[in-house]
Design an enzyme around this catalytic site. Structure first.
Site, mmCIF file in Angstrom:
data_model
loop_
_atom_site.group_PDB
_atom_site.id
_atom_site.type_symbol
_atom_site.label_atom_id
_atom_site.label_comp_id
_atom_site.label_asym_id
_atom_site.label_seq_id
_atom_site.Cartn_x
_atom_site.Cartn_y
_atom_site.Cartn_z
ATOM 1 N N ASP A 51 4.565 -9.138 -16.050
ATOM 2 C CA ASP A 51 5.605 -8.117 -15.986
ATOM 3 C C ASP A 51 6.953 -8.813 -16.101
ATOM 4 O O ASP A 51 7.019 -10.050 -16.085
ATOM 5 C CB ASP A 51 5.513 -7.326 -14.657
ATOM 6 C CG ASP A 51 5.962 -5.871 -14.813
ATOM 7 O OD1 ASP A 51 7.128 -5.656 -15.211
ATOM 8 O OD2 ASP A 51 5.161 -4.963 -14.549
ATOM 9 N N ASP A 77 7.571 -11.076 -20.864
ATOM 10 C CA ASP A 77 7.944 -9.943 -21.703
ATOM 11 C C ASP A 77 6.817 -9.729 -22.707
ATOM 12 O O ASP A 77 6.645 -10.513 -23.637
ATOM 13 C CB ASP A 77 9.264 -10.241 -22.422
ATOM 14 C CG ASP A 77 9.722 -9.096 -23.311
ATOM 15 O OD1 ASP A 77 8.977 -8.103 -23.477
ATOM 16 O OD2 ASP A 77 10.847 -9.193 -23.857
ATOM 17 N N TYR A 169 6.391 7.175 -28.682
ATOM 18 C CA TYR A 169 5.414 6.870 -27.632
ATOM 19 C C TYR A 169 4.080 7.533 -27.930
ATOM 20 O O TYR A 169 3.022 6.882 -27.874
ATOM 21 C CB TYR A 169 5.964 7.342 -26.288
ATOM 22 C CG TYR A 169 4.991 7.198 -25.137
ATOM 23 C CD1 TYR A 169 4.809 5.966 -24.503
ATOM 24 C CD2 TYR A 169 4.271 8.289 -24.670
ATOM 25 C CE1 TYR A 169 3.925 5.829 -23.446
ATOM 26 C CE2 TYR A 169 3.386 8.162 -23.608
ATOM 27 C CZ TYR A 169 3.220 6.932 -22.994
ATOM 28 O OH TYR A 169 2.343 6.801 -21.952
ATOM 29 N N LYS A 173 0.496 5.693 -28.630
ATOM 30 C CA LYS A 173 -0.660 5.919 -27.761
ATOM 31 C C LYS A 173 -1.848 6.488 -28.540
ATOM 32 O O LYS A 173 -3.006 6.183 -28.222
ATOM 33 C CB LYS A 173 -0.268 6.843 -26.609
ATOM 34 C CG LYS A 173 0.574 6.153 -25.552
ATOM 35 C CD LYS A 173 -0.155 4.976 -24.938
ATOM 36 C CE LYS A 173 0.590 4.342 -23.792
ATOM 37 N NZ LYS A 173 -0.153 3.223 -23.171
ATOM 38 N N THR A 204 3.659 9.011 -10.519
ATOM 39 C CA THR A 204 4.155 7.779 -9.910
ATOM 40 C C THR A 204 5.549 8.031 -9.338
ATOM 41 O O THR A 204 6.151 9.098 -9.536
ATOM 42 C CB THR A 204 4.241 6.664 -10.959
ATOM 43 O OG1 THR A 204 5.158 7.076 -11.991
ATOM 44 C CG2 THR A 204 2.873 6.389 -11.583
#
Length: 262
Positions: A51, A77, A169, A173, A204
């Site tokens: 991360d 990264d 995105y 995906k 989250t």
């Protein structure tokens, strides 16, 4: 909306085959990724996670001081392929040959289709798709040497239900499913399984802060078959099954965890 019923650790399944297994998680410092790290570590796995969120990573490590094998954090990264490959090599020296890879890193930042630039496009592909390809490439020899392994690629139901507001995105995906199907037969010859773990709307802390409002709550109540919010742990529990030997004949599939939305 009624929150999900809390379960203790003793309520949930144990997977003996995960004890001591080397597991690598990308994007593991917070959110769903942190749940992957925690749940695999609590199964006795040797976990390394990548991360760029050093603060989140240190908080996660502090919460896992009671596990058998302390997870290893590598600041990485994932959009930098050379750095990604170097970190995977370093993880290998610290936890052993990688037996389970969880390709989790992603960014579902909202964006305006009409304003998208080529640079935006390349950044989105890099964070949401490209690293999954090259991380898988980097661990295949480990898994061959182990006699098999499991690659878990994070997809999303967002493209299936035609969500608006982040087309780069959803495109990336959807391509995860092509990656899984395109590698299942090739990797399967060496008993390497590759599957898509496909979340619905997982609530989250980030989702609560940025996007969960009264309208969103109403949408969840209307669209999900099951009541309650989908939690990170719900995804992690499926990942444990896919990483364990219990899923030895599962490959080239999509495992949707969305409360029955799709």
């Amino acid at each position: 909306m009624r929150e999900d019923i809390e379960h203790t650790r003793d309520d949930m399944a144990r997977y003996p085959s995960l004890a001591g297994r080397a597991v690598l998680v990308s994007g593991g410092a917070t959110g769903i990724g942190a749940s992957f790290v925690e749940q695999f570590a609590r199964q006795g796995a040797r976990v390394a996670f990548l991360d760029i969120d050093d603060v989140g990573a240190q908080a996660l490590l502090a919460s896992l001081q009671d596990v058998a094998h302390a997870p290893v954090y590598l600041h990485t990264d994932a959009t930098d392929v050379a750095a990604l490959q170097a970190s995977i090599a370093q993880a290998r020296t610290q936890i052993g040959p990688i037996g389970v890879l969880v390709n989790n890193a992603a960014n579902d930042v909202r964006h305006d289709f009409s304003q998208t630039t080529p640079e935006d496009f390349e950044r989105s592909i890099a964070v949401n798709l490209r690293h999954q390809y090259f991380a898988t490439q980097a661990v295949v020899e480990d898994m061959r040497g182990l006699g098999g392994g499991s690659v878990i690629c994070l997809g999303s139901t967002s493209w299936m239900i035609k969500n608006a507001g982040y087309p780069m995105y959803t495109m990336a995906k959807s391509a995860v499913h092509g990656l899984v199907n395109g590698l299942a037969r090739e990797l399967g010859r060496d008993r390497i399984r590759i599957n898509a773990l496909v979340p619905g709307w997982v609530i989250t802390e980030k989702q609560r802060r940025l996007w969960l409002d009264a309208e969103g709550q109403a949408q969840i109540e209307r669209a999900q078959c099951l009541p309650g919010y989908l939690q990170s742990e719900d995804l992690a529990r499926m990942a444990l099954f896919l990483g364990a030997d219990d899923s030895r004949m599962c490959t080239g599939q999509q495992f949707i965890v969305d409360g029955g939305w799709v």
